[in-house]
Scaffold this motif. Structure first.
Motif, mmCIF file in Angstrom:
data_model
loop_
_atom_site.group_PDB
_atom_site.id
_atom_site.type_symbol
_atom_site.label_atom_id
_atom_site.label_comp_id
_atom_site.label_asym_id
_atom_site.label_seq_id
_atom_site.Cartn_x
_atom_site.Cartn_y
_atom_site.Cartn_z
ATOM 1 N N LEU A 85 0.826 -1.202 0.000
ATOM 2 C CA LEU A 85 0.000 0.000 0.000
ATOM 3 C C LEU A 85 0.863 1.255 0.000
ATOM 4 O O LEU A 85 0.530 2.247 -0.658
ATOM 5 N N ALA A 86 1.967 1.208 0.732
ATOM 6 C CA ALA A 86 2.877 2.355 0.727
ATOM 7 C C ALA A 86 3.469 2.568 -0.663
ATOM 8 O O ALA A 86 3.603 3.711 -1.134
ATOM 9 N N ASP A 87 3.805 1.474 -1.332
ATOM 10 C CA ASP A 87 4.317 1.578 -2.702
ATOM 11 C C ASP A 87 3.260 2.158 -3.635
ATOM 12 O O ASP A 87 3.565 2.960 -4.528
ATOM 13 N N LEU A 88 2.002 1.743 -3.440
ATOM 14 C CA LEU A 88 0.912 2.255 -4.264
ATOM 15 C C LEU A 88 0.791 3.772 -4.105
ATOM 16 O O LEU A 88 0.686 4.506 -5.094
ATOM 17 N N VAL A 89 0.814 4.230 -2.862
ATOM 18 C CA VAL A 89 0.719 5.669 -2.605
ATOM 19 C C VAL A 89 1.850 6.416 -3.312
ATOM 20 O O VAL A 89 1.650 7.490 -3.888
ATOM 21 N N GLY A 90 3.034 5.827 -3.315
ATOM 22 C CA GLY A 90 4.169 6.466 -3.977
ATOM 23 C C GLY A 90 4.028 6.541 -5.477
ATOM 24 O O GLY A 90 4.642 7.415 -6.114
ATOM 25 N N ARG A 91 3.225 5.646 -6.071
ATOM 26 C CA ARG A 91 3.072 5.625 -7.522
ATOM 27 C C ARG A 91 1.881 6.436 -8.018
ATOM 28 O O ARG A 91 1.802 6.770 -9.200
ATOM 29 N N LEU A 92 0.936 6.751 -7.142
ATOM 30 C CA LEU A 92 -0.275 7.443 -7.581
ATOM 31 C C LEU A 92 -0.007 8.791 -8.242
ATOM 32 O O LEU A 92 -0.725 9.170 -9.182
ATOM 33 N N PRO A 93 1.007 9.565 -7.804
ATOM 34 C CA PRO A 93 1.243 10.842 -8.488
ATOM 35 C C PRO A 93 1.592 10.713 -9.962
ATOM 36 O O PRO A 93 1.561 11.715 -10.690
ATOM 37 N N SER A 94 1.907 9.504 -10.416
ATOM 38 C CA SER A 94 2.191 9.319 -11.843
ATOM 39 C C SER A 94 0.924 9.447 -12.687
ATOM 40 O O SER A 94 1.009 9.595 -13.912
ATOM 41 N N PHE A 95 -0.252 9.391 -12.039
ATOM 42 C CA PHE A 95 -1.510 9.593 -12.760
ATOM 43 C C PHE A 95 -1.745 11.094 -12.855
ATOM 44 O O PHE A 95 -2.115 11.755 -11.888
ATOM 45 N N ARG A 96 -1.523 11.652 -14.034
ATOM 46 C CA ARG A 96 -1.480 13.100 -14.210
ATOM 47 C C ARG A 96 -2.748 13.684 -14.829
ATOM 48 O O ARG A 96 -2.780 14.867 -15.181
ATOM 49 N N LEU A 97 -3.788 12.854 -14.946
ATOM 50 C CA LEU A 97 -5.070 13.340 -15.441
ATOM 51 C C LEU A 97 -5.894 13.928 -14.289
ATOM 52 O O LEU A 97 -5.575 13.712 -13.119
ATOM 53 N N PRO A 98 -6.962 14.666 -14.590
ATOM 54 C CA PRO A 98 -7.776 15.258 -13.524
ATOM 55 C C PRO A 98 -8.361 14.209 -12.575
ATOM 56 O O PRO A 98 -8.831 13.151 -13.012
ATOM 57 N N VAL A 99 -8.331 14.523 -11.304
ATOM 58 C CA VAL A 99 -8.868 13.635 -10.269
ATOM 59 C C VAL A 99 -9.744 14.459 -9.327
ATOM 60 O O VAL A 99 -9.301 15.477 -8.789
ATOM 61 N N LEU A 100 -10.972 14.006 -9.136
ATOM 62 C CA LEU A 100 -11.874 14.594 -8.154
ATOM 63 C C LEU A 100 -11.960 13.659 -6.962
ATOM 64 O O LEU A 100 -12.276 12.476 -7.119
ATOM 65 N N VAL A 101 -11.666 14.163 -5.784
ATOM 66 C CA VAL A 101 -11.814 13.401 -4.550
ATOM 67 C C VAL A 101 -13.050 13.930 -3.832
ATOM 68 O O VAL A 101 -13.113 15.117 -3.490
ATOM 69 N N VAL A 102 -14.032 13.066 -3.630
ATOM 70 C CA VAL A 102 -15.271 13.432 -2.934
ATOM 71 C C VAL A 102 -15.265 12.721 -1.586
ATOM 72 O O VAL A 102 -15.233 11.490 -1.533
ATOM 73 N N TRP A 103 -15.295 13.495 -0.524
ATOM 74 C CA TRP A 103 -15.188 12.913 0.820
ATOM 75 C C TRP A 103 -16.342 13.376 1.685
ATOM 76 O O TRP A 103 -16.879 14.477 1.501
ATOM 77 N N ALA A 104 -16.740 12.528 2.636
ATOM 78 C CA ALA A 104 -17.826 12.844 3.560
ATOM 79 C C ALA A 104 -17.238 13.072 4.954
ATOM 80 O O ALA A 104 -16.754 12.113 5.576
ATOM 81 N N PRO A 105 -17.268 14.303 5.473
ATOM 82 C CA PRO A 105 -16.660 14.578 6.777
ATOM 83 C C PRO A 105 -17.211 13.728 7.917
ATOM 84 O O PRO A 105 -16.507 13.469 8.891
#
Length: 298
Positions: free
Chosen positions: A207-227
């Motif tokens: 999972l840590a490796d995954l987090v490190g690779r996610l910035p390689s996705f350079r297309l628009p990303v919307l994060v929708v979160w519920a407080p």
């Protein structure tokens, strides 16, 4: 419902068709395409919505290759689905299950135009909260997964605090939950698929490796979160949005994890705006980090 053959087996999907921008909407464990019914209705004919039922415990046909029913394997199946249907310029939308982030990080992403991560697993929160951990634990004890599925026949258990009662603020209709849990209650092969998936949780290092690779996705990303979400930590929303070069955060009030159930109209409006503005424009120059002023709150 239509059917499409993938390497792991045949899956069902809803495809509204039409020439509009394509959204592929993904659900979590023990759910099916009906999770998105109200959002799809709100989006209307302006968008083509493709909603598969993934092999996560509510599918009706056991998979032919159970070895692919893992977080990584199902992410691969999502990529196969885009190719099988020849979908292009797709906005991929996740809710609850976060494993499709492996597709964003590792590809192929040539058919994607953007992604929306809606109150989903992230960072080390796999499986999420008590409900996710309960399924994972029951999958490791012989007979316990059967017991867990049979308990879901009772309304009091479905709405119990710490369980599915924390998935949505508003009760999911009884007939919908009957549909979600019925396959795993009745079919041993479906339970085996669910057990395989539940035991495939990536390690902390993966999972840590995954987090490190996610910035390689350079297309628009919307994060929708519920407080108010009790399963997905509130701080994960802004952290996740900040990972992506073109990430943007929107917070939706009066909702738990299942934003498509609790706030379908608001979610549909946010997705429509994202596709029409951010995705269509590419959010400016590649790699341009969204400003904090792009954030919205419910």
């Amino acid at each position: 419902m239509e059917r499409v053959q993938l390497t792991a087996g045949e899956i069902e999907l809803l495809d509204t068709g039409g020439p509009g921008p394509v959204l592929v909407l993904l659900h979590g464990v023990n759910m099916d395409a009906s999770l998105w019914a109200d959002v799809v209705e709100q989006l209307g004919s302006d968008f083509r919505c493709v909603v598969p039922t993934l092999p996560l415990g509510s599918h009706t046909r056991p998979m032919e290759r159970r070895d692919q029913v893992t977080h990584r394997g199902v992410a691969v199946l999502v990529g196969e689905l885009l190719e099988a249907l020849d979908l292009r310029e797709v906005t991929l939308v996740l809710n609850d299950w976060g494993g499709a982030q492996f597709l964003l990080a590792d590809g192929p992403t040539d058919r994607l135009a953007g992604a929306a991560l809606v109150a989903c697993e992230a960072f080390d929160n796999y499986p999420p909260g008590r409900p996710g951990k309960a399924i994972a634990l029951s999958a490791r004890v012989p007979g316990m997964l059967w017991v867990a599925m049979q308990l879901q026949r009772f309304h009091w258990f479905r709405r119990a605090p710490g369980g599915w009662g924390w998935m949505s603020k508003r009760p999911v209709p009884t007939e919908v939950m009957d549909r979600w849990f019925g396959p795993a209650q009745r079919d041993q092969e479906i339970r085996r698929d669910l057990s395989t998936f539940a035991r495939s949780t990536p390690s902390r290092s993966e999972l840590a490796d995954l987090v490190g690779r996610l910035p390689s996705f350079r297309l628009p990303v919307l994060v929708v979160w519920a407080p108010e979400d009790r399963l997905m930590p509130r701080e994960h929303g802004p952290r996740l949005a900040a990972l992506f070069p073109q990430g943007r955060l929107v917070e939706v009030d009066d909702s738990y994890t299942l934003v498509p159930v609790d706030q379908p109209a608001r979610l549909a409006a946010e997705l429509a705006t994202f596709v029409r503005d951010d995705v269509a424009a590419g959010r400016g120059s590649p790699g341009g980090q969204a400003s904090r002023g792009d954030q919205g709150t419910g």
